[in-house]
Write a protein that holds these residues in place. Structure first.
Motif, PDB file in Angstrom:
ATOM      1  N   MET A   1      67.245 -27.151  -3.107  1.00  0.00           N
ATOM      2  CA  MET A   1      66.042 -27.586  -3.800  1.00  0.00           C
ATOM      3  C   MET A   1      64.898 -27.700  -2.795  1.00  0.00           C
ATOM      4  N   ALA A   2      63.755 -27.194  -3.172  1.00  0.00           N
ATOM      5  CA  ALA A   2      62.571 -27.241  -2.316  1.00  0.00           C
ATOM      6  C   ALA A   2      62.118 -28.687  -2.135  1.00  0.00           C
ATOM      7  N   GLU A   3      61.772 -29.039  -0.924  1.00  0.00           N
ATOM      8  CA  GLU A   3      61.294 -30.388  -0.629  1.00  0.00           C
ATOM      9  C   GLU A   3      59.778 -30.510  -0.818  1.00  0.00           C
ATOM     10  N   PHE A   4      59.072 -29.383  -0.680  1.00  0.00           N
ATOM     11  CA  PHE A   4      57.614 -29.365  -0.814  1.00  0.00           C
ATOM     12  C   PHE A   4      57.195 -28.294  -1.811  1.00  0.00           C
ATOM     13  N   TRP A   5      56.048 -28.526  -2.427  1.00  0.00           N
ATOM     14  CA  TRP A   5      55.496 -27.553  -3.365  1.00  0.00           C
ATOM     15  C   TRP A   5      54.015 -27.386  -3.066  1.00  0.00           C
ATOM     16  N   VAL A   6      53.527 -26.167  -3.226  1.00  0.00           N
ATOM     17  CA  VAL A   6      52.115 -25.865  -3.040  1.00  0.00           C
ATOM     18  C   VAL A   6      51.551 -25.519  -4.410  1.00  0.00           C
ATOM     19  N   TYR A   7      50.544 -26.272  -4.840  1.00  0.00           N
ATOM     20  CA  TYR A   7      49.888 -26.011  -6.107  1.00  0.00           C
ATOM     21  C   TYR A   7      48.665 -25.145  -5.839  1.00  0.00           C
ATOM     22  N   ARG A  48      57.526 -28.879   5.355  1.00  0.00           N
ATOM     23  CA  ARG A  48      56.072 -29.085   5.317  1.00  0.00           C
ATOM     24  C   ARG A  48      55.356 -27.950   6.031  1.00  0.00           C
ATOM     25  N   ASN A  49      55.894 -27.520   7.177  1.00  0.00           N
ATOM     26  CA  ASN A  49      55.271 -26.418   7.907  1.00  0.00           C
ATOM     27  C   ASN A  49      55.261 -25.132   7.080  1.00  0.00           C
ATOM     28  N   GLU A  50      56.353 -24.862   6.380  1.00  0.00           N
ATOM     29  CA  GLU A  50      56.423 -23.699   5.485  1.00  0.00           C
ATOM     30  C   GLU A  50      55.363 -23.812   4.386  1.00  0.00           C
ATOM     31  N   ALA A  51      55.229 -25.006   3.839  1.00  0.00           N
ATOM     32  CA  ALA A  51      54.246 -25.233   2.771  1.00  0.00           C
ATOM     33  C   ALA A  51      52.827 -24.999   3.279  1.00  0.00           C
ATOM     34  N   LEU A  52      52.528 -25.473   4.469  1.00  0.00           N
ATOM     35  CA  LEU A  52      51.190 -25.289   5.035  1.00  0.00           C
ATOM     36  C   LEU A  52      50.911 -23.820   5.334  1.00  0.00           C
ATOM     37  N   LEU A  53      51.898 -23.112   5.851  1.00  0.00           N
ATOM     38  CA  LEU A  53      51.754 -21.681   6.106  1.00  0.00           C
ATOM     39  C   LEU A  53      51.510 -20.932   4.798  1.00  0.00           C
ATOM     40  N   LEU A  54      52.301 -21.243   3.792  1.00  0.00           N
ATOM     41  CA  LEU A  54      52.140 -20.625   2.482  1.00  0.00           C
ATOM     42  C   LEU A  54      50.754 -20.916   1.916  1.00  0.00           C
ATOM     43  N   ALA A  55      50.310 -22.150   2.056  1.00  0.00           N
ATOM     44  CA  ALA A  55      48.991 -22.539   1.556  1.00  0.00           C
ATOM     45  C   ALA A  55      47.899 -21.673   2.191  1.00  0.00           C
ATOM     46  N   ARG A  56      47.999 -21.433   3.489  1.00  0.00           N
ATOM     47  CA  ARG A  56      47.012 -20.586   4.177  1.00  0.00           C
ATOM     48  C   ARG A  56      47.103 -19.133   3.696  1.00  0.00           C
ATOM     49  N   GLN A  57      48.312 -18.649   3.475  1.00  0.00           N
ATOM     50  CA  GLN A  57      48.512 -17.261   3.065  1.00  0.00           C
ATOM     51  C   GLN A  57      48.000 -16.976   1.653  1.00  0.00           C
TER      52      GLN A  57
END
Length: 71
Positions: A1-7, A48-57
């Protein structure tokens, strides 16, 4: 299960990072879990780092932390 989500809000041009337990996130379902919205999307991330990277992408002009969960 994902711990973070990017809206991602395509209409308003922002992304916001949430922890899965956040009341605004609801484990990637948001506040209106049954509403299908073509202008917004949830993206899962394990860290969290994955979420932030995804957010930038995602390329939206604004990246913000959630005011409720602080991520």
């Amino acid at each position: 299960m994902a711990e973070f989500w990017v809206y991602e809000s395509r209409t308003h041009g922002y992304v916001r990072v949430h922890r899965r337990t956040c009341c605004m996130c609801n484990n990637g379902r948001g506040l209106a879990a049954s509403a299908a919205d073509r202008t917004a999307r949830w993206h899962a991330a394990d860290t969290r780092n994955e979420a932030l990277l995804l957010a930038r992408q995602l390329g939206q002009p604004v990246i913000a932390a959630c005011a409720h969960c602080g991520h």
